[in-house]
Design a protein around this motif. Structure first.
Motif, PDB file in Angstrom:
ATOM      1  N   LEU C 580      11.150  -0.429   0.610  1.00 32.25           N
ATOM      2  CA  LEU C 580       9.834   0.079   0.537  1.00 32.25           C
ATOM      3  C   LEU C 580       9.054  -1.298  -0.108  1.00 32.25           C
ATOM      4  O   LEU C 580       7.943  -1.406   0.407  1.00 32.25           O
ATOM      5  N   ARG C 581       9.773  -2.012  -0.815  1.00 33.69           N
ATOM      6  CA  ARG C 581       8.793  -3.189  -1.320  1.00 33.69           C
ATOM      7  C   ARG C 581       8.562  -3.995  -0.483  1.00 33.69           C
ATOM      8  O   ARG C 581       7.444  -4.705  -0.091  1.00 33.69           O
ATOM      9  N   VAL C 627       1.329   7.768  -1.999  1.00 32.51           N
ATOM     10  CA  VAL C 627       1.065   8.077  -0.286  1.00 32.51           C
ATOM     11  C   VAL C 627       2.096   8.870   0.124  1.00 32.51           C
ATOM     12  O   VAL C 627       2.102   9.708   1.247  1.00 32.51           O
ATOM     13  N   LYS C 628       3.502   8.631  -0.380  1.00 28.09           N
ATOM     14  CA  LYS C 628       4.712   9.474   0.312  1.00 28.09           C
ATOM     15  C   LYS C 628       5.565   9.688  -0.829  1.00 28.09           C
ATOM     16  O   LYS C 628       5.522   9.074  -1.927  1.00 28.09           O
ATOM     17  N   VAL C 772      19.961   1.953   6.000  1.00 25.90           N
ATOM     18  CA  VAL C 772      19.237   2.474   5.230  1.00 25.90           C
ATOM     19  C   VAL C 772      17.919   1.811   5.334  1.00 25.90           C
ATOM     20  O   VAL C 772      16.855   2.997   5.283  1.00 25.90           O
ATOM     21  N   ARG C 773      17.721   0.852   5.299  1.00 26.77           N
ATOM     22  CA  ARG C 773      16.553  -0.120   5.410  1.00 26.77           C
ATOM     23  C   ARG C 773      15.924   0.526   7.198  1.00 26.77           C
ATOM     24  O   ARG C 773      14.695   0.899   7.039  1.00 26.77           O
ATOM     25  N   ALA C 779      10.857   5.913   8.629  1.00 28.92           N
ATOM     26  CA  ALA C 779      10.087   7.111   7.997  1.00 28.92           C
ATOM     27  C   ALA C 779       8.871   6.720   7.749  1.00 28.92           C
ATOM     28  O   ALA C 779       7.847   7.422   7.421  1.00 28.92           O
ATOM     29  N   LEU C 780       8.798   5.265   7.489  1.00 24.63           N
ATOM     30  CA  LEU C 780       7.183   4.711   7.495  1.00 24.63           C
ATOM     31  C   LEU C 780       6.652   4.445   8.765  1.00 24.63           C
ATOM     32  O   LEU C 780       5.590   4.077   8.647  1.00 24.63           O
ATOM     33  N   GLY C 781       7.143   4.966   9.751  1.00 27.68           N
ATOM     34  CA  GLY C 781       6.480   4.395  10.994  1.00 27.68           C
ATOM     35  C   GLY C 781       6.463   3.159  11.513  1.00 27.68           C
ATOM     36  O   GLY C 781       5.559   2.741  11.893  1.00 27.68           O
ATOM     37  N   GLU C 782       7.528   2.263  10.981  1.00 28.00           N
ATOM     38  CA  GLU C 782       7.447   0.860  11.185  1.00 28.00           C
ATOM     39  C   GLU C 782       8.411   0.670  12.222  1.00 28.00           C
ATOM     40  O   GLU C 782       8.579  -0.682  12.412  1.00 28.00           O
ATOM     41  N   ILE C 783       9.058   1.519  12.750  1.00 26.88           N
ATOM     42  CA  ILE C 783      10.141   1.114  13.861  1.00 26.88           C
ATOM     43  C   ILE C 783       9.277   0.362  15.119  1.00 26.88           C
ATOM     44  O   ILE C 783       8.556   1.100  15.713  1.00 26.88           O
TER      45      ILE C 783
END
Lengths: 356, 178, 834
Positions: C580-581, C627-628, C772-773, C779-783
């Motif tokens: 997340l960071r 935000v989440k 995990v990452r 989940a953050l839509g970064e894939i």
């Protein structure tokens, strides 16, 4: 518990619950970060005219013990705490803090956001406050109108000499508002103690033919005491081994040409590392100071700095270059606080031994 | 039977006090040099020098004197024996200096007299002072210590054993009955 | 600084078990950070698949092997490290290093021990040698004597005074200490003792059962400078293992004199042993003056040191790491994040109270003896932080309950005789039973007599009941709400007392401005004004916690450690925070587990130590406006309630719409896959086994082994099936397809389920890809789908590996039994050697 208020000069109002005496009092607000020893703290005469805020939130949990008094007639103006436990029966203890404060007419107030209060006075600096029933204009008028005495020493020190007989060295203790820990430590070392009033003259002392002289702790500013006290110190230090603690230390520094400055906010706590300069050791001790020696003013031809606080840089100990005379700002007797430096009393006794 | 008469804390205090007394007596540390008598006197001398350095932020030279003839390794200052003291490591002049001679135990005084002769051979100090951790009495010469850690009145049947952490693993003074 | 040390072999703690959970790994992570800063190369041996430290060390410096003397010896001989560190590996590491010291391996290879000098290593677990050291430093020693005849025994016991403990010397069986109240007890105990002893000898020891148990945590550097970090007070007396005891810090019922005596003693012992780093000293404190004993000296990180670090904000393991390298305490600078630059020497002063309540595994291991005794049985703990004892107790208690609804179970169906029996012989419901006794009118003196608990705590518990009565008597009362919240009652509890719902309670609070105020957890008690990163809530005047950013993610920690998937949850949470960071979010974590590595201050931007309960979560949301909200592992009640209130929740691994679709309750092949909108990536096929071989039900599957015993054809077939199936059923994230095989026949599809947390940790270790990452980025839509397309996972690798659950049966004194997934306390991973 009845609602009461802590009000401050700057207009802040802290509502809380009453414990101890119901008296209305005014004093300087000081805070203490010690985690133990509320009884020793509240009975210490250095808090004359002061309202003590405890950062440790749980106060009263072990009642009052017969062997933990630092004075017989405490003169603090109040206790401010987050949480008070009215417990009187822990092991052999039979008196609760609440009962004790009632006996001595000292008010307490609990349920205070002490962390906020401490953070606030860290910023405003020393401030006056009152514990009152009603936080109205009248109360604030009274608070503003109250002038706190600067004759604290005269009010708390013994008016007449008294002995604490024993078999060992003959020690004169000058009482500026003595904490009992000092007498306890001298007793443990068999010293034959005579306590003299704060205004004893050098001749009064010399007449008792002491092996050593101890200048005690006490409340208030060393600058409020007359020059005669400094004269006494200058005469005594040349002739008799001298040990000075707290207010005594400040007087010793003054007598030897140093200047004293008032802290913006007094410091009371036992968690600052102190460097013992001669051996480079780190010790911890109860520090309780409103006034400190100005480091720039120390006459290095007369005094050696012996202890330094590593957090705030304050001078915590001095020694005379020419005479067996030394002093510490902190309380080497603990009560409460670490006794890492309790062997300063041994050092005092050993100095008396070599000067016989 | 050994009995501890000075523990680690008390030894620390004694050295601290001696250090302050040296400053008191000499009005500072100008012109001061310290000479330790081997073995333990050297460590004590170094400790005093390190204390002076802490306080005054200036270095006081430390030299070493060696006792070459002694009856046992615990008390070189023994009765009826005149020890020979030699200079083993003094790489500074002593002339016009204030010399602090340091030894662990002061007993008959013979070692000190020999040490003073050795120093005199090197030059002419302005003054010599004597610092000892223990003065146990029984002097055979008119010698007196200026700085004493602890007076331990003892019988001649007893031995005084000084231990220093540098070589003995602990700081202590013990009385041992022979 | 010691320049001779360039390369250090760190001994890891091995699988989680009763006695240690994530605290050792969390400390290890901090040590590695500190070593890195000093230019030290760290080698690490561990076989705990949930180790975060293993993620932080270069792969070439990792040895995934069981922590045994043989394995460590081989590494030493091959790698020739300059030094070895046992201080973050618990008792296992200590005994391994002891063994290597005894057999000369350390000396032969010129390996130094850090923190604990070699001599001291030999002394700390040997009662006789420890006693010698105690006598040397002038500490009272528990009176004890060895006896060989009944007459001797009677004489000794009379001399020592009853009660006494009888312990057989070199017993043939695993025995407990026998407590004897009188001569009659002793006579029968001694005859049993003699018969169990190989030498027909017993030790008779003064009993200290009922004494107060106090612990001090201190730090010492190589110069001998020491700093006391904090004291811990066990609310339960000696007789209940401190790991099973409710613990409070700071100490609340000690006089200054008692405390300073213990402090001096701890320091003297540290000096005598010449420890460097952190030391945890245990004491038994009697009621008469000067009656105290040292019961244990642990000069290494453990649950006590992690509790203290969490309670004070003092980064113990990090500072200790510097001290192991002979740095001075005066020179250690704390990481910037800690915001106070006053060196590591400020003795922490607390203006809050922390209470720790243990969690026991009895829900999952029903046949265990649930009595609390001198043998530790808990698997985790939760803490409550408050400005009053009541608040800290209630918060810890709320977090310690298995019900998600923030309610305390009732004890009112206990009969009076059951109640008395449980007061004298406590069970895991200890504190609830104490409260129930007060509710029934037991007097404080009586309870103190029965339980040996200081009356102070009964005064506090009784006060909690008074507040509860007040709340009861004033439904929807504003004062009652304020008082309740002020003393630590949760909104859920208050709602239940008032027979209303939590939103009604919260609205009442909002309308009347009864808002939480967050207070910093820092070691100066407000004296130094800088703001820390850790907070807890209370209801006072000043709030110190402000929204940290407009792009914040709130992560809900798992709370106290329990059996089952929880063992890996903290690893999962930690990796989540790191990603997340990295993805540019500020992170706020809520957790109550003092041993959690995920609470390390450097891992997140803010740590909130409050119950992870609905009301408390909404309080945090009201300030942070995240935000989440990320939830590691599912918690149905909480996530449902939060979603219901329109918060954006990501449950990881994704809670599939239909969680599991199982055709039968049996499978022996698992195929784990990562599924995105555009791609289905097979990761690993493995054999699924029970601890004993074939798993007849899914909950017996506690062992995974690769490569799976599949023919190439079979593997191709199941991959094709899985892709077809997942293409048709919309699922994303990580799933495990289950199959049954029988010899050469085509595998039969058995069902699909979300990949277990435990399995994901295994997949990370086996594939070298941090799944995990990947899940967090998904989940953050970064894939990046193109990247996924190119993702090279070698599913046909023939590297052999295995992960195997471990169980707490031995510590719970149960016979070995078939372990279930819900009973896993930890796991061990191995490569090649199966």
């Amino acid at each position: 518990m009845a609602q009461r208020f802590l009000i401050l000069e700057d207009g802040s109002i802290y509502p809380g619950h009453s414990f101890g005496a119901g008296a209305t009092t005014t004093g300087e607000i000081v805070f203490n970060t010690s985690m133990l020893g509320y009884q020793e703290i509240v009975t210490n005469q250095i808090y004359h005219n002061q309202i003590i805020v405890f950062s440790q939130p749980i106060i009263g949990s072990i009642g009052i013990a017969h062997d933990s008094y630092e004075s017989i007639l405490p003169t603090a103006k109040g206790m401010v705490v987050r949480d008070i436990t009215d417990i009187s029966k822990n092991r052999q203890r039979s008196l609760s803090l609440d009962q004790f404060l009632k006996q001595h007419n000292i008010p307490g107030i609990s349920g205070i956001d002490t962390r906020h209060l401490i953070r606030q006075i860290k910023q405003t600096g020393t401030i006056k406050g009152s514990i009152v029933d009603v936080a109205d204009d009248h109360a604030f008028d009274q608070l503003h109108a109250t002038v706190l005495t600067n004759q604290q020493v005269a009010q708390v020190a013994t008016p007449r000499p008294y002995p604490n007989p024993n078999q060992g060295y003959n020690v004169v203790v000058i009482d500026f508002g003595l904490k009992h820990g000092i007498l306890r430590q001298l007793s443990k070392r068999d010293c034959n103690v005579t306590v003299l009033p704060w205004d004893a003259s050098a001749q009064d002392i010399i007449n008792l033919d002491p092996d050593g002289v101890l200048l005690s702790t006490g409340p208030g500013s060393p600058l409020d005491l007359p020059e005669s006290v400094l004269d006494m110190i200058r005469t005594i230090e040349e002739r008799i081994p001298l040990f000075a603690i707290g207010l005594g230390h400040e007087l010793f520094a003054l007598a030897n040409g140093s200047e004293i400055t008032k802290l913006k906010l007094s410091h009371h706590g036992a968690n600052h590392p102190i460097r013992k300069i001669i051996t480079n050791e780190i010790i911890y001790a109860m520090e309780s100071e409103e006034y400190v020696v100005d480091p720039d003013s120390v006459d290095r031809d007369r005094l050696i700095t012996t202890y330094l606080d590593l957090i705030d840089g304050s001078i915590q100990g001095l020694r005379h270059r020419d005479y067996p005379a030394f002093s510490v700002q902190f309380f080497p007797d603990g009560a409460p606080g670490p006794d890492d430096s309790v062997d300063l009393f041994d050092e005092f006794v050993e100095i008396m031994g070599t000067r016989e | 039977m050994a009995k501890v008469v000075v523990d680690a804390m008390a030894m620390q205090r004694a050295l601290t006090r001696i250090t302050y007394e040296i400053i008191e007596h000499n009005k500072g540390i100008d012109g001061l040099v310290i000479l330790g008598i081997k073995t333990r006197g050297v460590y004590l001398a170094q400790r005093i020098a390190s204390r002076l350095k802490q306080l005054e932020n200036a270095t006081v030279p430390v030299g070493e004197l060696d006792v070459t003839q002694y009856r046992d390794d615990i008390e070189h200052d023994a009765q009826d024996v005149d020890p020979t003291v030699t200079v083993s490591k003094i790489d500074f002049p002593v002339t016009d200096k204030k010399v602090i001679l340091v030894d662990d135990v002061l007993y008959t005084g013979r070692t000190i007299r020999a040490a003073m002769s050795a120093i005199m051979d090197l030059g002419r100090p302005k003054q010599i002072n004597l610092a000892v951790l223990v003065d146990r009495g029984h002097r055979e010469l008119p010698i007196r210590a200026d700085f004493v850690g602890k007076n331990i009145p003892s019988s001649q049947q007893e031995r005084i054993k000084v231990s220093v952490s540098e070589i003995d693993g602990q700081d202590s003074v013990e009385i041992i009955e022979r | 600084m010691d320049n001779e040390i360039q390369k250090v072999l760190i001994i890891g703690g091995g699988p989680t078990e009763i006695g240690h959970e994530t605290e050792l790994d969390a400390a290890c992570v901090q040590v590695i950070q500190a070593f890195k800063k000093q230019g030290i190369r760290s080698l690490l041996i561990d076989n705990n698949p949930f180790s975060v430290a293993l993620e932080d060390v270069q792969p070439t410096n990792i040895f995934i092997q069981a922590v045994t003397a043989n394995n460590v010896q081989r590494i030493i001989e091959r790698e020739q490290p300059d030094a070895i560190l046992a201080s973050v590996g618990g008792v296992t590491a200590i005994s391994v290093v002891q063994e290597l010291q005894e057999n000369g391996v350390l000396a032969d290879n010129d390996v130094k021990t850090l923190g604990i000098p070699a001599d001291a290593l030999m002394d700390i677990n040997n009662p006789d040698r420890l006693n010698d050291v105690m006598r040397h430093v002038g500490v009272p020693v528990i009176a004890s004597e060895t006896v060989g005849t009944l007459d001797e025994a009677i004489n000794v016991a009379t001399k020592i005074g009853y009660p006494v403990i009888v312990k057989p010397i070199a017993p043939r069986i695993d025995t407990n200490r026998m407590l004897c109240e009188n001569e009659q007890d002793m006579i029968s105990a001694i005859s049993r003792g003699f018969s169990w002893s190989r030498f027909k000898q017993c030790v008779i020891e003064q009993s200290i059962v009922g004494y107060k148990e106090i612990e001090l945590v201190s730090m010492r550097d190589a110069m001998g400078t020491q700093v006391l970090i904090a004291g811990l007070e066990n609310i339960d007396p000696i007789g209940i293992h401190s790991g099973d005891s409710m613990v409070v810090t700071p100490t609340l019922t000690l006089s200054n004199e008692e405390y300073e005596t213990l402090r001096d003693t701890a320091f003297a012992i540290n000096n005598q042993f010449q420890f460097t780093g952190v030391v945890h000293t245990h004491f038994a404190l009697g009621s008469s003056e000067n009656s105290y004993y040292v019961t244990k000296v642990t000069p290494y990180n453990d649950r006590g040191t992690s509790l203290v670090a969490c309670a004070t904000g003092y980064p113990i393991a990090y500072v200790a790491a510097n001290l192991y390298l002979n740095q001075k305490l005066t020179d250690v600078h704390l990481p910037e994040i800690y915001h106070f630059k006053q060196t590591a020497l400020l003795e922490p002063s607390l203006d809050h109270v922390v209470v720790r309540i243990p969690l026991w595994p009895f829900e999952d291991v029903k046949n265990a003896d649930q009595h609390l005794s001198t043998v530790m049985k808990s698997v985790g703990s939760t803490i409550g932080v408050g400005r009053s004892t009541e608040e800290a107790i209630l918060k810890a208690l709320r977090s310690s309950q298995f019900s998600p609804q923030d309610e305390l179970p009732s004890m009112n169906d206990l009969t009076d005789s059951q109640l008395i029996s449980q007061l004298i012989h406590p069970l895991s419901s200890r504190i609830l039973v104490l409260i129930e006794a007060l509710r029934r009118g037991y007097q404080i003196d009586e309870l103190t007599e029965l339980t040996k608990i200081d009356p102070f705590y009964f005064v506090k518990l009784r006060h909690i009941l008074e507040i509860e009565d007040h709340i009861k008597a004033h439904p929807m009362g504003v004062d009652a709400l304020h008082e309740g919240r002020y003393y630590g009652f949760g909104d859920g509890m208050i709602a239940r007392i008032w027979h209303t719902d939590i939103d009604t309670v919260r609205k009442l609070g909002q309308d009347n401005h009864i808002s939480p105020t967050y207070k910093g957890i820092e070691p100066s008690a407000g004296e130094l004004l800088n703001s820390p990163t850790a907070y807890y809530s209370t209801f006072e005047l000043e709030n110190e916690s402000q929204q940290i950013s407009a792009k914040t993610v709130l992560v809900l920690g798992r709370g106290g450690n329990q059996l089952g998937p929880n063992a890996s949850a903290d690893y999962f949470t930690t990796e989540m925070l790191k990603q997340l960071r990295k993805s540019g979010y500020q992170t706020v974590i809520m957790n109550t587990n003092p041993n959690a590595g995920s609470l390390t201050a450097t891992l997140s931007d803010k740590q909130i130590i409050d119950p992870v309960q609905l009301g408390d979560i909404m309080n945090v949301i009201a300030i942070e406006h995240p935000v989440k909200i990320f939830v590691p592992g599912n918690r149905h009640y909480l996530t449902r309630e939060l979603r219901h209130r329109n918060y954006v929740i990501s449950i990881l691994p994704p809670d599939q719409e239909k969680r599991s679709e199982l055709l039968n309750d049996h499978a022996n092949i698992g195929l784990d896959l990562f599924v995105t909108e555009g791609h289905i990536v097979p990761i690993l096929a493995s054999d699924l086994r029970s601890d004993r071989g074939i798993a007849t039900t899914l909950d017996q599957i506690t062992l995974m082994r690769t490569p799976a015993t599949l023919t190439d054809q079979q593997l191709t077939a199941i991959i094709a099936h899985a892709k077809d199936y997942l293409g048709a059923h919309k699922r994303t994230g990580m799933v495990q397809m289950l199959y049954t095989t029988n010899g050469q026949q085509a595998p039969q599809f058995a069902g699909v389920r979300p990949t277990r947390l435990t399995t994901i940790a295994y997949l990370n270790k086996v594939t070298g890809i941090n799944w995990v990452r990947m899940l967090v980025r998904q989940a953050l839509g970064e894939i990046d789908e193109d990247l996924i397309a190119k993702l090279a996972v070698d599913i046909r690798s023939d590297r052999r590996s295995q992960v195997r659950g471990t169980f707490p049966f031995k510590q719970l004194q149960l016979p070995d039994q078939l372990g279930l997934t819900t009973q896993e306390v930890g796991a061990r991973i191995s490569f090649e050697t199966l």
